[in-house]
Write an enzyme that holds these catalytic residues in place. Structure first.
Site, PDB file in Angstrom:
ATOM      1  N   GLU A 168      22.948  23.976  -3.051  1.00 31.00           N
ATOM      2  CA  GLU A 168      22.417  25.102  -2.491  1.00 31.00           C
ATOM      3  C   GLU A 168      22.139  24.976  -1.088  1.00 31.00           C
ATOM      4  OE1 GLU A 168      22.308  24.540  -6.299  1.00 31.00           O
ATOM      5  OE2 GLU A 168      20.751  23.364  -5.245  1.00 31.00           O
TER       6      GLU A 168
ATOM      7  N   PHE B  76      40.979  -7.118  -8.029  1.00 28.68           N
ATOM      8  CA  PHE B  76      40.099  -6.075  -7.590  1.00 28.68           C
ATOM      9  C   PHE B  76      41.047  -4.953  -6.673  1.00 28.68           C
ATOM     10  CE2 PHE B  76      35.584  -4.405  -6.331  1.00 28.68           C
ATOM     11  CZ  PHE B  76      36.027  -2.813  -6.772  1.00 28.68           C
TER      12      PHE B  76
ATOM     13  N   LYS C  78      30.749  -4.674  -3.872  1.00 27.49           N
ATOM     14  CA  LYS C  78      29.061  -5.045  -4.399  1.00 27.49           C
ATOM     15  C   LYS C  78      28.753  -6.176  -4.337  1.00 27.49           C
ATOM     16  CE  LYS C  78      28.182  -2.685  -8.132  1.00 27.49           C
ATOM     17  NZ  LYS C  78      28.120  -2.127  -9.815  1.00 27.49           N
TER      18      LYS C  78
ATOM     19  N   ASP D 251      36.483   4.457 -10.079  1.00 28.08           N
ATOM     20  CA  ASP D 251      35.353   5.149 -10.762  1.00 28.08           C
ATOM     21  C   ASP D 251      34.987   6.145  -9.996  1.00 28.08           C
ATOM     22  OD1 ASP D 251      33.167   5.124 -12.270  1.00 28.08           O
ATOM     23  OD2 ASP D 251      32.280   3.350 -11.406  1.00 28.08           O
ATOM     24  N   ALA D 252      34.644   7.178 -10.922  1.00 26.64           N
ATOM     25  CA  ALA D 252      34.031   8.251 -10.157  1.00 26.64           C
ATOM     26  C   ALA D 252      32.786   8.225  -9.549  1.00 26.64           C
ATOM     27  CB  ALA D 252      33.726   9.633 -11.147  1.00 26.64           C
TER      28      ALA D 252
ATOM     29  N   ARG E 223      23.277   8.275  -7.389  1.00 30.14           N
ATOM     30  CA  ARG E 223      23.266   7.139  -8.585  1.00 30.14           C
ATOM     31  C   ARG E 223      22.662   5.919  -7.966  1.00 30.14           C
ATOM     32  NH1 ARG E 223      28.163   8.220 -12.716  1.00 30.14           N
ATOM     33  NH2 ARG E 223      29.316   7.215 -10.912  1.00 30.14           N
ATOM     34  N   LYS E 224      22.517   5.648  -6.764  1.00 29.84           N
ATOM     35  CA  LYS E 224      22.031   4.347  -6.219  1.00 29.84           C
ATOM     36  C   LYS E 224      20.565   4.375  -5.597  1.00 29.84           C
ATOM     37  CE  LYS E 224      25.582   1.853  -7.821  1.00 29.84           C
ATOM     38  NZ  LYS E 224      25.812   2.679  -8.888  1.00 29.84           N
TER      39      LYS E 224
ATOM     40  N   HIS F 116      31.806   2.112  -1.811  1.00 27.54           N
ATOM     41  CA  HIS F 116      31.432   2.201  -3.378  1.00 27.54           C
ATOM     42  C   HIS F 116      31.500   3.780  -3.679  1.00 27.54           C
ATOM     43  CE1 HIS F 116      29.092   2.466  -7.008  1.00 27.54           C
ATOM     44  NE2 HIS F 116      29.453   1.327  -7.294  1.00 27.54           N
TER      45      HIS F 116
ATOM     46  N   ASP G  24      29.784   5.799  -5.568  1.00 26.23           N
ATOM     47  CA  ASP G  24      28.482   6.674  -5.263  1.00 26.23           C
ATOM     48  C   ASP G  24      28.093   6.830  -3.778  1.00 26.23           C
ATOM     49  OD1 ASP G  24      28.522   6.907  -8.021  1.00 26.23           O
ATOM     50  OD2 ASP G  24      27.322   5.149  -8.571  1.00 26.23           O
ATOM     51  N   LYS G  25      28.352   5.673  -2.946  1.00 26.98           N
ATOM     52  CA  LYS G  25      28.071   5.660  -1.708  1.00 26.98           C
ATOM     53  C   LYS G  25      28.954   6.665  -0.658  1.00 26.98           C
ATOM     54  CE  LYS G  25      24.434   4.362  -1.502  1.00 26.98           C
ATOM     55  NZ  LYS G  25      23.376   5.158  -0.857  1.00 26.98           N
TER      56      LYS G  25
ATOM     57  N   GLU H  65      25.277  18.331  -3.464  1.00 25.71           N
ATOM     58  CA  GLU H  65      25.661  17.171  -4.396  1.00 25.71           C
ATOM     59  C   GLU H  65      27.040  17.023  -4.247  1.00 25.71           C
ATOM     60  OE1 GLU H  65      23.213  15.624  -5.772  1.00 25.71           O
ATOM     61  OE2 GLU H  65      21.826  17.125  -5.557  1.00 25.71           O
TER      62      GLU H  65
ATOM     63  N   ASP I  76      11.130  14.657  -2.055  1.00 23.95           N
ATOM     64  CA  ASP I  76      12.038  13.348  -2.621  1.00 23.95           C
ATOM     65  C   ASP I  76      12.135  12.479  -1.435  1.00 23.95           C
ATOM     66  OD1 ASP I  76      11.736  13.906  -5.211  1.00 23.95           O
ATOM     67  OD2 ASP I  76      13.732  14.929  -5.483  1.00 23.95           O
TER      68      ASP I  76
ATOM     69  N   LYS J 124      12.452  18.679   1.233  1.00 28.91           N
ATOM     70  CA  LYS J 124      12.509  18.193   0.048  1.00 28.91           C
ATOM     71  C   LYS J 124      11.572  16.697  -0.010  1.00 28.91           C
ATOM     72  CE  LYS J 124      16.030  20.912  -0.888  1.00 28.91           C
ATOM     73  NZ  LYS J 124      16.319  22.098   0.123  1.00 28.91           N
TER      74      LYS J 124
ATOM     75  N   LYS K 261      19.619  16.022   0.723  1.00 27.96           N
ATOM     76  CA  LYS K 261      18.428  16.610   0.673  1.00 27.96           C
ATOM     77  C   LYS K 261      17.986  16.949   2.023  1.00 27.96           C
ATOM     78  CE  LYS K 261      17.323  15.552  -3.886  1.00 27.96           C
ATOM     79  NZ  LYS K 261      16.420  14.718  -4.958  1.00 27.96           N
TER      80      LYS K 261
END
Length: 394
Positions: free
Chosen positions: A57, A239, A170, A247-248, A253-254, A16, A18-19, A44, A280, A278, A274
């Site tokens: 960074e 598909f 998906k 799709d970018a 985003r997941k 995918h 985003d993955k 990123e 997060d 961090k 990260k």
């Protein structure tokens, strides 16, 4: 809590968009940590048609700082391992741009350990951990089976068990809960990129027949939906164009796929890209670790933990435990015990879980939680606090 209801979770494959971005970002994290265990990384990634772009960074000892060519190589190798050799996105020919730059000195002064000052959190924020007794890995069943469906597709694709699957896919699983326990699926969805060989009606039937075998292989016996019309395989039709060409993709985003499939709260921060300073990432991992050990110890059937931090401050601002009415001891007593067993500062978390290592790329597809702890990998999935918790609370 309701006793009888339907609940749904989704997952996305390693291919995918985003993955793909998440995995490239974590490959960069691993590259830097393999050179310098105290490196700082916030990477990123954006992927689109024949293009890979990095930004963020970093900080690393200059004598081992990765070269641009080395960074590009890990990005391309990651895409190659996923399996993208398409006209619209190819590991070898996609354009690559790197905009990583030095970490802000103003962030560093608040986060770094110095003199009598303990290392502070890399940012402010809230993080959640969760565990429940629905599966052997103490994960929500809806997400567990969504991940397993896509893992099976990927295994069959990489092993050439089938020759028509492409990397992008998906899944979605809806389960029926009775008396608070999952009893079977009422709806299943899988959408997978495929080769042009399946563009005919016969090809689409072949894909559906294959998907049915995957569902039956993954789900417990008797869990298939009674209504076959509620099983959806590529419901939009063909598909063929997929992945970053269709799709970018962007890092982070997941986050619900990465965690608990919507069955528990999320603090909002992404994990991939990260380094473990961090919170997060590291505090979300330790929260899962603590929640899982509480459930594994039999102190609750369901447990949510929240931690909060301020940038530059070492100790958490708050610790919250909720056993959702399933606990055998008061939540306040658990809250009092946990900091005695694990120091919940950023450094304490990383030391306890052994996180200053190149261990993050495997986390970036099919969930950060509910995985098997093996060696240095997925240490937050261990249940080695069970005896200590029982001694304190049982």
């Amino acid at each position: 809590m309701r006793s009888n209801y339907l609940f749904t979770s989704e997952s996305v494959s390693e291919g995918h968009p985003d993955k793909v971005a998440d995995q490239i970002s974590d490959a960069v994290v691993d590259l830097f940590l393999s050179r310098d265990p105290v490196a700082r990384v916030a990477c990123e990634t954006m992927v689109t048609t024949q293009r890979i772009v990095l930004a963020g960074e970093v900080r690393c000892s200059q004598d081992v700082f990765p070269t641009l060519d080395e960074i590009e190589k890990v990005a391309r190798d990651t895409v190659k391992k996923i399996g993208y050799e398409q006209h619209g996105f190819h590991w070898q020919t996609a354009e690559f741009a790197c905009h990583l730059h030095g970490q802000s000195a103003h962030i560093a002064q608040g986060v770094d350990e110095s003199g009598n000052k303990d290392e502070g959190a890399g940012d402010q924020g809230i993080m959640f951990g969760f565990a429940c007794d629905e599966t052997p890995d103490l994960m929500p069943a809806t997400l567990y089976y969504s991940h397993r469906i896509l893992e099976k597709l990927a295994q069959d694709r990489h092993a050439n068990v089938v020759d028509f699957l492409e990397p992008d896919a998906k899944s979605q699983v809806t389960l029926k809960y009775e008396n608070g326990r999952p009893t079977g699926a009422t709806a299943l969805v899988v959408s997978t990129q495929h080769s042009k060989a399946l563009s005919s009606d016969a090809g689409q039937k072949q894909l559906r027949d294959y998907a049915m075998t995957v569902f039956e292989d993954v789900l417990p016996q008797g869990w298939m939906p009674a209504d076959q019309s509620q099983i959806y395989v590529n419901p939009t039709g063909l598909f063929e164009i997929g992945g970053p060409d269709g799709d970018a993709g962007l890092t982070g985003r997941k986050i619900i796929v990465d965690t608990y499939g919507g069955a528990a709260p999320h603090g909002g921060g992404a994990f991939s890209g990260k380094d473990p300073t961090k919170v997060d990432r590291s505090a979300a991992y330790i929260s899962r670790y603590l929640a899982k050990n509480i459930v594994a110890a039999g102190l609750a059937k369901r447990c949510t933990i929240q931690l909060s931090y301020a940038i530059g401050v070492a100790e958490p601002l708050s610790l919250y435990v909720d056993t959702h009415g399933t606990g055998t001891v008061e939540e306040s007593k658990i809250e009092a015990v946990l900091p005695k067993l694990v120091r919940l500062t950023p450094k304490g978390i990383r030391t306890h879980l052994g996180m200053n290592k190149a261990i993050y790329l495997p986390t970036a597809a099919y969930g950060h939680f509910g995985r098997k702890a093996e060696g240095d990998l997925f240490t937050w999935e261990k249940t080695d606090l069970v005896d200590a918790l029982k001694a304190e609370l049982a």
